[in-house]
Design a protein around this motif. Structure first.
Motif, short mmCIF file in Angstrom:
data_model
loop_
_atom_site.label_atom_id
_atom_site.label_comp_id
_atom_site.label_asym_id
_atom_site.label_seq_id
_atom_site.Cartn_x
_atom_site.Cartn_y
_atom_site.Cartn_z
N THR A 142 1.16 -1.48 0.20
CA THR A 142 -0.06 0.28 0.10
C THR A 142 0.96 1.24 -0.02
N GLU A 143 0.41 2.43 -0.12
CA GLU A 143 1.00 3.59 -0.25
C GLU A 143 2.00 3.56 0.93
N LEU A 144 1.27 3.45 2.06
CA LEU A 144 1.89 2.88 3.67
C LEU A 144 3.09 2.30 3.09
N GLY A 145 2.49 1.01 3.36
CA GLY A 145 4.09 0.00 2.59
C GLY A 145 4.84 0.46 2.59
N GLU A 146 4.80 1.46 1.35
CA GLU A 146 5.70 1.90 0.37
C GLU A 146 6.82 2.96 1.50
N GLU A 147 5.99 3.35 2.11
CA GLU A 147 6.42 4.70 3.24
C GLU A 147 7.15 3.63 4.02
N LEU A 148 7.35 2.78 4.65
CA LEU A 148 7.67 1.44 5.04
C LEU A 148 8.89 1.06 4.14
N VAL A 149 8.87 1.05 3.43
CA VAL A 149 10.12 0.23 2.67
C VAL A 149 11.01 1.31 2.45
N GLY A 150 10.61 2.63 2.07
CA GLY A 150 11.63 3.86 2.38
C GLY A 150 11.68 3.81 3.87
N GLY A 151 11.76 4.08 4.27
CA GLY A 151 11.64 4.38 6.24
C GLY A 151 13.26 2.96 6.14
N VAL A 152 13.02 1.71 6.02
CA VAL A 152 13.16 0.64 5.73
C VAL A 152 15.18 0.74 5.87
N LYS A 153 15.07 1.36 4.48
CA LYS A 153 15.86 1.77 3.36
C LYS A 153 16.55 2.87 3.95
N ARG A 154 16.53 3.40 4.81
CA ARG A 154 17.20 4.17 4.63
C ARG A 154 17.96 4.75 6.29
N LEU A 155 17.14 3.46 6.92
CA LEU A 155 17.86 2.74 8.06
C LEU A 155 19.23 2.26 7.66
#
Length: 121
Positions: A80-93
């Protein structure tokens, strides 16, 4: 001043810290996939564990499950859009950890040296 409720933050951190969550999220980053495709892309995950991981991600709104009334039944998953945001955060971390691996290793070594020095005191 009231203390903020950080329960949801802890729960999301717990979810992303689970063994199979990040690999599943990264697999789904490529687009809509069937269960078997996710299992193949992730590799090594038991069907029961993959199903549980997908259920948790769906429950929390990170993944959308679409069932098609075909024979045999077909089910697909996508972020979902929320999932895409989570993936972005995980990648940044992950990027922070990767880009600073030498600094982290140095800090760990220095900590261990200080801990060894304080044992006999």
């Amino acid at each position: 001043m009231t203390k903020p409720d950080v329960t949801i933050v802890r729960e999301v951190f717990d979810l992303t810290g689970a063994r199979w969550t990040v690999p599943v999220l990264v697999a789904l980053e490529t687009g809509r996939l069937r269960f078997g495709e996710i299992a193949r892309d992730v590799g090594g995950v038991a069907q029961k564990q993959l199903a549980a991981t997908l259920r948790e991600l769906e429950r929390d709104g990170f993944v959308e499950r679409t069932a098609f009334a075909t024979i045999p039944p077909r089910v697909e998953y996508e972020l979902t859009e929320l999932g895409e945001e989570l993936v972005g955060g995980v990648k940044r971390l992950g990027s922070i950890a990767f880009n600073n691996r030498d600094r982290i290793a140095t800090a760990r070594r220095q900590f261990a040296e200080r801990a060894e020095g304080s044992v006999g005191m």
